[in-house]
Design an enzyme around this catalytic site. Structure first.
Site, short mmCIF file in Angstrom:
data_model
loop_
_atom_site.label_atom_id
_atom_site.label_comp_id
_atom_site.label_asym_id
_atom_site.label_seq_id
_atom_site.Cartn_x
_atom_site.Cartn_y
_atom_site.Cartn_z
N PHE A 150 -36.96 -8.51 2.37
CA PHE A 150 -37.96 -9.26 3.15
C PHE A 150 -38.30 -8.57 4.46
CE2 PHE A 150 -34.15 -10.79 5.34
CZ PHE A 150 -34.60 -10.84 6.66
N LYS A 174 -41.60 -5.27 -7.06
CA LYS A 174 -41.10 -6.65 -7.02
C LYS A 174 -40.75 -6.91 -5.56
CE LYS A 174 -38.13 -9.21 -6.73
NZ LYS A 174 -38.07 -10.15 -5.58
N CYS A 282 -32.68 -2.76 9.16
CA CYS A 282 -31.48 -2.10 8.65
C CYS A 282 -31.04 -0.98 9.60
CB CYS A 282 -31.73 -1.53 7.27
SG CYS A 282 -33.00 -0.28 7.31
N GLU A 382 -22.46 -7.67 8.39
CA GLU A 382 -23.85 -7.51 8.84
C GLU A 382 -24.41 -8.89 9.17
OE1 GLU A 382 -26.87 -6.50 5.85
OE2 GLU A 382 -27.79 -5.17 7.31
#
Ligand code: NAD
Length: 497
Positions: A150, A174, A282, A382
């Site tokens: 996302f 996808k 990230c 994380e």
């Protein structure tokens, strides 16, 4: 009224009726904005059949023609990036300037892919034996599946599809079901650019759609970006079904601050890299490792800057937007609660901020912890939110060991004015992407993006030369054009001479 977001297959919107749908929200207001169709196995099969048929023709299209279409796509993307950025902000929540930055970084990969004629060139060796020449060629792999997270709904798919398409493959994207609309907008740009129908397809969905990508015999390669447990699952399942797979996972990026560093630069970098996009990157910095005696002064400078941050609706003049969903907001708040309970010192608490936004958006304000230790969950896991942890160490070696011992190895940065120390760090650190006085060292499109350890499963990083190799198969041709005088039978092993 909420929008219906559906698949894009064979150059048009899908007209079927979905058995299942998912809700899409505007994270800044908390209001539901759309419903996305979630593909069944049968819908995925339909898309793969289309991509296979269209891909065969596309692979046979000249490189010159393919390049001209990628170039036309680049022009359309560049002209319409503000519209795409607005779509990203509406579903992801990041501020508009950040959404625009995401599109620009993706566009760089499109520009790299415009150089595909050069990138696909092989080698040629003349006369390796009498009358024998050898040359290498690279050919497309076929239908490629791209499964994305996302947090970069436009850029992450763009790490892959420009190169895959330019190299002659067809693709099925996808996207994340949380912010699916960006790829539908991109699909229309491809059509306008002249890409044949069926080469670029978008199939929305969840685990059912993903599992069909992983098992379908006509999908030859899978590029995945997302969290580590899913990345590992994708790698193991996809490779077990004979596909080549690159699966990029989660991260916990450390910034090592040596005592000689410029602490104003450090504080700017820590705030930008810690809280930009609400920490949902990230490559975000989530741990600042301060080599004493600089921790107190660094923290003071960071706190000063944090006080100036305006958190709110990304369409307003704000610095930081909401988190993507209510569930994710609660998870991030849970980590902050855990940090307090485990004994870290909370210096700035973002749990109860008042955002500059209407409605009930999914906000958590910038949060800073000091005295974080490696045994704490806020250090090990994380968080993927606007939470920065400071760990104090006594030496460079202690800081390096922390980074190398961590399960993730995506990005890292060292801040110092000592070139020798920086050089030693780049050599010794076990992380895939390293910054020297650069907090978010995202490689340019012509280098490759990817981490080490649990941040990447598979051998190939994204884009750059590695991306070209991932989306093509090498073939070597050994050819002999007989000299009229040549001939005879020889059953020995072929040798040269
Ligand atoms: P996610 O793993 O939840 O989802 C990623 C994709 O996998 C989505 O398309 C989702 O629909 C699909 N998916 C989710 N659960 C699945 C399941 N059980 N089976 C099959 N498919 C499934 O990740 P996310 O929350 O969308 O994204 C955030 C994560 O992505 C973070 O961990 C972040 O670090 C990581 N990320 C990594 C990089 C990188 O380059 N290493 C870049 C961006 C994001």
């Amino acid at each position: 009224m909420t929008a219906r977001i559906t698949h894009w297959i064979d150059g048009k919107s899908w007209t079927g009726t979905a058995e299942r749908t998912g809700d899409v929200f505007n994270p800044a207001t908390g209001a539901k904005s759309g419903e996305v169709d979630l593909a069944s196995t049968a819908v995925m099969d339909e898309a793969v059949a289309v991509a296979k048929r269209a891909g065969a023709e596309w692979a046979a299209t000249s490189i010159t023609k393919r390049t001209s279409i990628v170039f036309a796509f680049r022009e359309l993307l560049n002209a319409r990036k503000e519209e795409l950025a607005a779509i990203i902000t509406a579903e992801h929540g990041k501020v508009l300037s950040d959404a625009l930055g995401e599109v620009s970084r993706g566009q760089e990969v499109v520009e790299f892919a415009c150089g595909i004629p050069h990138l696909l060139k092989g080698g040629y060796s003349e006369s390796v034996s009498s009358g024998v020449d050898v040359y290498s060629i690279r050919q497309p792999v076929g239908v490629v599946g791209i499964i994305s997270p996302f947090n970069f709904p436009a850029m992450v798919p763009m790490w892959f599809f420009p190169i895959a398409i330019a190299a002659g493959n067809s693709v099925i994207i996808k996207p994340s079901e949380k912010d699916p609309s960006a790829q539908n907008f991109i699909a229309q740009l491809w059509k306008e650019a002249g890409l044949p129908d069926g080469v670029f397809n978008v199939v929305h969905g969840d685990k059912e759609a993903v599992d069909r990508i992983l098992t379908h015999p006509d999908i030859k390669a899978v590029s995945f970006v997302g969290s580590t447990p899913i990345a590992k699952y994708i790698y193991e399942t996809g490779t077990a079904h004979g596909k080549r797979v690159q699966a990029l996972g989660g991260a916990k990026n450390h910034m090592l601050v040596l005592p000689d560093a410029d602490l104003d630069l450090v504080a700017d970098a820590a705030v930008n890299a810690g809280f930009g996009s609400a920490g949902e990157r990230c490559m975000a910095i989530s741990v600042l490792v301060a080599v004493e005696p600089v921790a107190d002064e660094t923290i003071a400078k960071i706190v000063e800057r944090m006080a100036t941050l305006n958190t709110g609706d990304g369409t307003r003049n704000t610095d930081m937007g909401p988190l993507v969903s209510a569930v994710h907001r609660d998870k991030v708040k849970g980590y902050i609660d855990a940090g307090v309970a485990e004994g870290a010192k909370i210096v700035v608490d973002g749990r109860d901020i008042t955002p500059d936004a209407d409605g009930n958006g999914f906000f958590v304000g910038p949060t800073l912890f000091d005295n974080v230790t490696p045994d704490m969950s806020i250090y090990q896991e994380e968080i993927f939110g606007p939470v920065l942890s400071v760990v104090r160490v006594k030496t460079y070696e202690e800081g390096l060991k922390l980074i190398n011992d961590h399960m993730y190895g995506n990005g890292t940065a060292i801040f110092t004015n000592d070139g020798g120390a920086a050089r030693r760090f780049q050599n010794e650190v076990e992380v895939g992407m390293v910054g020297v006085n650069v907090p978010i060292p995202v490689p340019m499109a012509y280098y490759s993006f990817g981490g080490w350890k649990n941040s990447l499963f598979g051998d190939t990083h994204a884009h750059g030369t590695e991306g070209v190799h991932f989306f093509t198969r090498g073939k070597v041709v050994t050819s002999r054009w007989l000299d009229p005088s040549h001939g005879g039978i020889n059953l020995g092993f072929p040798t040269n001479g």
